[in-house]
Write a protein that holds these residues in place. Structure first.
Motif, PDB file in Angstrom:
ATOM      1  N   TRP A 189       1.121  -1.202  -0.409  1.00 16.06           N
ATOM      2  CA  TRP A 189       0.144   0.161   0.068  1.00 16.06           C
ATOM      3  C   TRP A 189       0.681   1.046  -0.066  1.00 16.06           C
ATOM      4  O   TRP A 189       0.567   2.498  -0.660  1.00 16.06           O
ATOM      5  CB  TRP A 189      -0.951  -0.039   1.569  1.00 16.06           C
ATOM      6  CG  TRP A 189      -2.439  -0.774   0.766  1.00 16.06           C
ATOM      7  CD1 TRP A 189      -2.679  -1.748   0.922  1.00 16.06           C
ATOM      8  CD2 TRP A 189      -3.690   0.322  -0.282  1.00 16.06           C
ATOM      9  NE1 TRP A 189      -4.289  -1.899   0.468  1.00 16.06           N
ATOM     10  CE2 TRP A 189      -4.437  -0.903  -0.249  1.00 16.06           C
ATOM     11  CE3 TRP A 189      -3.472   1.166  -0.792  1.00 16.06           C
ATOM     12  CZ2 TRP A 189      -5.236  -0.910  -0.449  1.00 16.06           C
ATOM     13  CZ3 TRP A 189      -4.460   1.422  -1.436  1.00 16.06           C
ATOM     14  CH2 TRP A 189      -5.533   0.237  -0.893  1.00 16.06           C
ATOM     15  N   VAL A 218       3.773   1.657  -1.516  1.00 13.58           N
ATOM     16  CA  VAL A 218       4.108   1.565  -3.172  1.00 13.58           C
ATOM     17  C   VAL A 218       3.128   2.449  -3.475  1.00 13.58           C
ATOM     18  O   VAL A 218       3.041   3.490  -4.627  1.00 13.58           O
ATOM     19  CB  VAL A 218       4.771  -0.047  -3.623  1.00 13.58           C
ATOM     20  CG1 VAL A 218       4.799   0.507  -4.366  1.00 13.58           C
ATOM     21  CG2 VAL A 218       5.604   0.265  -2.882  1.00 13.58           C
ATOM     22  N   ARG A 219       2.144   2.062  -3.276  1.00 11.72           N
ATOM     23  CA  ARG A 219       0.719   1.780  -4.208  1.00 11.72           C
ATOM     24  C   ARG A 219       0.313   3.857  -3.905  1.00 11.72           C
ATOM     25  O   ARG A 219       0.652   4.714  -5.204  1.00 11.72           O
ATOM     26  CB  ARG A 219      -0.147   0.887  -3.404  1.00 11.72           C
ATOM     27  CG  ARG A 219      -1.205   0.387  -4.535  1.00 11.72           C
ATOM     28  CD  ARG A 219      -2.237  -0.523  -4.422  1.00 11.72           C
ATOM     29  NE  ARG A 219      -1.709  -1.823  -4.645  1.00 11.72           N
ATOM     30  CZ  ARG A 219      -1.805  -2.704  -3.344  1.00 11.72           C
ATOM     31  NH1 ARG A 219      -1.859  -2.281  -2.475  1.00 11.72           N
ATOM     32  NH2 ARG A 219      -1.737  -4.267  -4.129  1.00 11.72           N
ATOM     33  N   LEU A 220       0.397   3.806  -2.449  1.00 14.15           N
ATOM     34  CA  LEU A 220       0.236   5.194  -2.230  1.00 14.15           C
ATOM     35  C   LEU A 220       1.027   6.624  -2.765  1.00 14.15           C
ATOM     36  O   LEU A 220       0.482   7.335  -3.348  1.00 14.15           O
ATOM     37  CB  LEU A 220      -0.139   5.957  -0.854  1.00 14.15           C
ATOM     38  CG  LEU A 220      -1.660   5.042  -0.344  1.00 14.15           C
ATOM     39  CD1 LEU A 220      -1.928   5.087   1.210  1.00 14.15           C
ATOM     40  CD2 LEU A 220      -2.361   4.828  -1.196  1.00 14.15           C
ATOM     41  N   ASP A 265       3.326   6.405  -4.960  1.00 13.16           N
ATOM     42  CA  ASP A 265       3.613   6.287  -7.025  1.00 13.16           C
ATOM     43  C   ASP A 265       2.416   6.658  -7.251  1.00 13.16           C
ATOM     44  O   ASP A 265       2.279   6.755  -8.456  1.00 13.16           O
ATOM     45  CB  ASP A 265       3.437   4.656  -6.848  1.00 13.16           C
ATOM     46  CG  ASP A 265       3.831   4.589  -8.706  1.00 13.16           C
ATOM     47  OD1 ASP A 265       4.476   5.767  -9.074  1.00 13.16           O
ATOM     48  OD2 ASP A 265       3.426   3.449  -8.948  1.00 13.16           O
ATOM     49  N   GLY A 266       0.650   6.377  -6.389  1.00 12.62           N
ATOM     50  CA  GLY A 266      -0.304   7.187  -7.130  1.00 12.62           C
ATOM     51  C   GLY A 266      -0.847   8.347  -8.080  1.00 12.62           C
ATOM     52  O   GLY A 266      -0.475   7.976  -8.812  1.00 12.62           O
ATOM     53  N   THR A 267      -1.086   8.781  -6.996  1.00 15.00           N
ATOM     54  CA  THR A 267      -1.588   9.796  -7.751  1.00 15.00           C
ATOM     55  C   THR A 267      -0.595  10.865  -6.950  1.00 15.00           C
ATOM     56  O   THR A 267      -0.035  10.611  -6.245  1.00 15.00           O
ATOM     57  CB  THR A 267      -3.136  10.252  -7.211  1.00 15.00           C
ATOM     58  OG1 THR A 267      -2.781  10.421  -5.360  1.00 15.00           O
ATOM     59  CG2 THR A 267      -4.234   9.651  -7.695  1.00 15.00           C
ATOM     60  N   GLU A 292      -1.934  13.399  -5.137  1.00 11.47           N
ATOM     61  CA  GLU A 292      -2.543  13.330  -4.122  1.00 11.47           C
ATOM     62  C   GLU A 292      -2.523  12.636  -3.334  1.00 11.47           C
ATOM     63  O   GLU A 292      -1.997  13.379  -1.338  1.00 11.47           O
ATOM     64  CB  GLU A 292      -4.630  13.722  -4.283  1.00 11.47           C
ATOM     65  CG  GLU A 292      -5.059  14.233  -2.410  1.00 11.47           C
ATOM     66  CD  GLU A 292      -6.167  13.991  -2.511  1.00 11.47           C
ATOM     67  OE1 GLU A 292      -7.626  13.468  -3.392  1.00 11.47           O
ATOM     68  OE2 GLU A 292      -7.188  13.953  -1.953  1.00 11.47           O
ATOM     69  N   SER A 293      -1.795  11.454  -3.437  1.00 14.89           N
ATOM     70  CA  SER A 293      -1.854  10.599  -2.492  1.00 14.89           C
ATOM     71  C   SER A 293      -0.120  10.588  -2.466  1.00 14.89           C
ATOM     72  O   SER A 293       0.017  10.085  -1.000  1.00 14.89           O
ATOM     73  CB  SER A 293      -1.865   8.605  -2.758  1.00 14.89           C
ATOM     74  OG  SER A 293      -1.304   8.275  -4.499  1.00 14.89           O
TER      75      SER A 293
END
Ligand code: FE2
Ligand code: FE2
Lengths: 97, 260, 337
Positions: free
Chosen positions: B152, B154-156, B158-160, B162-163
């Motif tokens: 998570w 990494v997802r957050l 790398d994501g947007t 905002e994230s």
């Protein structure tokens, strides 16, 4: 990004309940990617020791047979009774075969 | 209290307080699947806490129970890391409220799980056989928590945009509290001397490796640490633990002779 | 948990649902009817009348909404559970309800409605959910009573649905029902233990029973005479037992359990009827029921606002995961190229 694309894709979950048995379809869930689908399948579908192995497949990747073709696809197998062992009578003295 | 109990309470309080915090998400998760996943993390942590409190209670004897330890000790007697008692939000005074922030939750779970994946592994060799057994069980659980929170992170990160910003902010807020991992405490020193505990310093390089690897993948910057070093494990907490315990303990304390 | 077997209409969404299939191919309709009459199953890709599809989507999504809204009243006590054991049990229980919502949304999705669409219905206030969750949980005993009575009532409702004519719904219900029996037992056992405790604890249990009993009876939905949709549901095999029959079964099952527990069910008219071989019970306040269904219960606004907040607050998290997945995909593609 349109609204329609905001939803995480759907995945079908297959769980092997114990070593030696096949994976069986048990439901579906939403996940952003395959790794996440696997983790979420673990959390959603194996909380009560239901599994020892999981497969996930994007639902969109499943090709299903057409129910309208059920007749032509599956009925022709109905009269091939000679495929089944019980079709053949073997003398009792031969024993189990 | 004996050497072992002080140290075991530190481990138990860590698990309980973080379990209590993570359970706040139950019914409020960002998506149903994740709601369920996070409840699993909470259940593991509360399970660990129970085993550890039960062990302490058996060492203490008398009428000690897991619930007496969890529900009838006061803030200053809790020995958890301050990191774990903070609300799921940026810096706030004790009585202030904010919405739950998933970035904070993930960063904290990651930083703590990275430590515990190493610590439980080391504790499998504890001279206290009961603790070693708890460590073996907890190790499997925390490896999954680490995987969950790292993925998570990494997802957050790398994501947007905002994230990324939210996760970097959570990291900047929480990272300083990890300094507490590496400062000694009398309980830890005594447990190490008795062969029950571990010298945390020996885990630091590995922890740094786990953290740096994940942060790089998540495109997050590791903040420079300076300033206040928290001391929750010595019983000096933030303003938040008092509220957490007041809520958690309220019913049990209102009915001290109740059967549950 | 928790269907409300009433299956009330949602607020209109602007589209009209033809009650009877009009232009559909008569042969398909006949094949469908034959299969239903033979107690066969309908699967997602099979032809089905539009009204059947719509009714199922409505019923299954209402059921799913009930599960996830139903996490809130009990979730209210997780942080204050009076022992660590009870805390763990309650988290696992509330988590299960989330799982039930998930299974059910998945079942409804096979009918061509996305989870987002269903959630939109819930969040806009158009879609209904079980009215029982619009009451507050005021004491810890409410957690036990909800497990015992609310989950108990839900099980009565749900077991027949395991034989529902729509395959994915029936299979989801099998999974749900397996998990539900833990819910009812943990609730009842928690109450049994409390009844061995202090006078205050016993009073707490009785008070909770007093507050929840009538609401549980109403969970089974309006009397059969006032349930015009029931007949069609029965015809389609998506409702198997009538509201009143289920309610009677629930009352008959609960009376002896209450006796063992040592609580009084708050109904002076509740007594065994030798002739009927069932318990008689008093009149349910249907006005209150409909008030609550229609949005005017004590917690309707709070429940809905809480769900909406969780969904909105989670938007950036869901967006991030999707954005990351897409980036990864294009990175992998570049690597492969
Ligand atoms: Fe449920
Ligand atoms: Fe339930």
């Amino acid at each position: 990004m349109t609204t329609a694309l905001k939803e995480w894709p759907l995945w079908e979950v297959f769980v092997r309940s114990k070593q030696g048995l096949e994976h069986k379809h048990c439901g579906s869930l939403h996940a952003a990617d395959a790794a996440q689908a696997l983790d979420m399948a673990r959390d959603v579908y194996t909380r009560r020791q239901e599994g020892v192995s999981i497969w996930v497949v994007p639902s969109a990747q499943i090709t299903a047979s057409n129910p309208d073709e059920k007749g032509e696809l599956f009925d022709p197998a109905a009269d091939k009774i000679y495929r089944h062992p019980t079709f053949y009578e073997i003398p009792d003295e031969v024993g189990h075969m | 209290m004996s050497t072992a109990t002080d140290y075991l309470l530190h481990l138990a309080d860590n698990a309980l307080v973080l379990g209590q915090r993570n359970a706040e998400w139950c019914g409020h998760g960002p998506i149903l699947e994740e709601d369920i996943a996070l409840s699993n993390v909470s259940l593991d942590l509360i399970g660990q806490a129970r085993l550890l409190y039960q062990l302490v209670a058996s060492l203490q004897g008398g009428d000690a129970t897991e619930d007496k330890l969890a529900y009838f000790r006061d803030t200053g007697e809790f020995r958890n890391y301050t990191l774990l008692e903070l609300p799921h939000s940026g810096p706030l005074s004790g009585y202030a409220h904010a919405s739950l922030d998933y970035g904070t939750t993930i960063v904290r779970n990651f930083l703590y799980s990275a430590l515990m994946a190493l610590l439980w592994e080391a504790l499998e060799k504890s001279a206290n056989a009961d603790l070693a057994a708890i460590a073996s069980k907890s190790l499997k659980e925390v490896r999954y928590h680490l995987r969950h929170s790292r993925d998570w992170l990494v997802r957050l990160g790398d994501g947007t945009d905002e994230s990324h910003a939210r996760t970097q902010a959570a990291l900047d807020h929480l990272m300083p509290y990890t300094q507490e991992f590496w400062t000694g405490s009398p309980a830890e020193a005594a447990a190490f001397a008795a062969g029950i505990g571990v010298d945390l310093q020996t885990l630091k390089a590995d922890w740094d490796g786990i953290v740096d690897g994940a942060l790089t993948e998540a495109t997050l910057k590791r903040p420079l640490l300076e300033g206040y070093v928290s001391e929750g494990k010595k019983g000096l907490h933030s303003e938040h633990l008092g509220f957490l315990l007041a809520e958690m303990q309220s019913l049990a304390r209102a009915h001290p002779n109740g059967n549950w | 948990m928790y269907t409300q077997s009433f299956n009330v209409p949602d607020a209109p969404d602007g589209k009209t649902v033809p009650l009877a299939p009009s232009k559909e191919d008569a042969a398909l309709q006949a094949a469908f009817d034959t299969r239903i009459d033979a107690d066969g199953r309908i699967e997602p890709q099979d032809w089905m009348p539009e009204a059947y599809r719509k009714t199922l989507v409505r019923q299954i999504s209402q059921h799913a909404h009930s599960e996830i809204v139903g996490m809130l009243p009990e979730g209210n006590w997780i942080s204050r559970a009076p022992s660590l054991k009870r805390k763990a049990i309650l988290i696992a229980k509330v988590q299960d309800e989330g799982g039930h919502g998930l299974y059910l949304y998945s079942a409804a999705e096979t009918l061509g409605t996305s989870r987002d669409q269903m959630l939109e219905g819930l969040h806009s206030g158009r879609a209904k959910y079980s009215s029982i969750f619009n009451y507050p949980t005021l004491t810890w005993a409410d957690v036990g009573v909800i497990g015992w009575l609310v989950d108990g009532a839900a099980i009565m409702n749900q077991i027949p649905l395991c034989r529902c004519s729509y395959g994915p719904y029936a299979r989801a219900m099998v999974r749900v029902c397996k998990e539900e029996s833990f819910h009812q037992r943990q609730g009842y056992e928690a109450l049994l233990v409390m009844m061995t405790g202090t006078e205050e604890q016993k009073a707490m249990v009785q008070d909770a029973v007093d507050r929840w009993w009538w609401k549980c009876l109403a969970m089974f939905g309006p009397p059969d005479a006032d349930s015009p949709n029931s007949a069609q549901g029965m015809r389609w095999g998506i409702k198997r037992v009538s509201n009143d029959d289920l309610r009677q079964k629930f009352v008959d099952a609960t009376v002896p359990q209450a006796k063992v527990l040592g609580v009084t069910l708050p109904d002076p008219d509740l007594k065994w009827n030798e002739e009927r071989q069932h318990h008689d019970y008093g009149r349910i306040d249907w006005n209150e029921f409909w008030e609550t269904v229609n949005g005017n219960g004590p917690c309707n606004k709070e429940r809905l606002a809480t769900r909406v907040k969780a969904h909105n607050d989670g938007q950036w998290v869901r967006d991030a995961a999707l954005a990351h997945a897409r980036k990864q995909q294009s990175r992998n593609m570049k690597e492969a190229a």
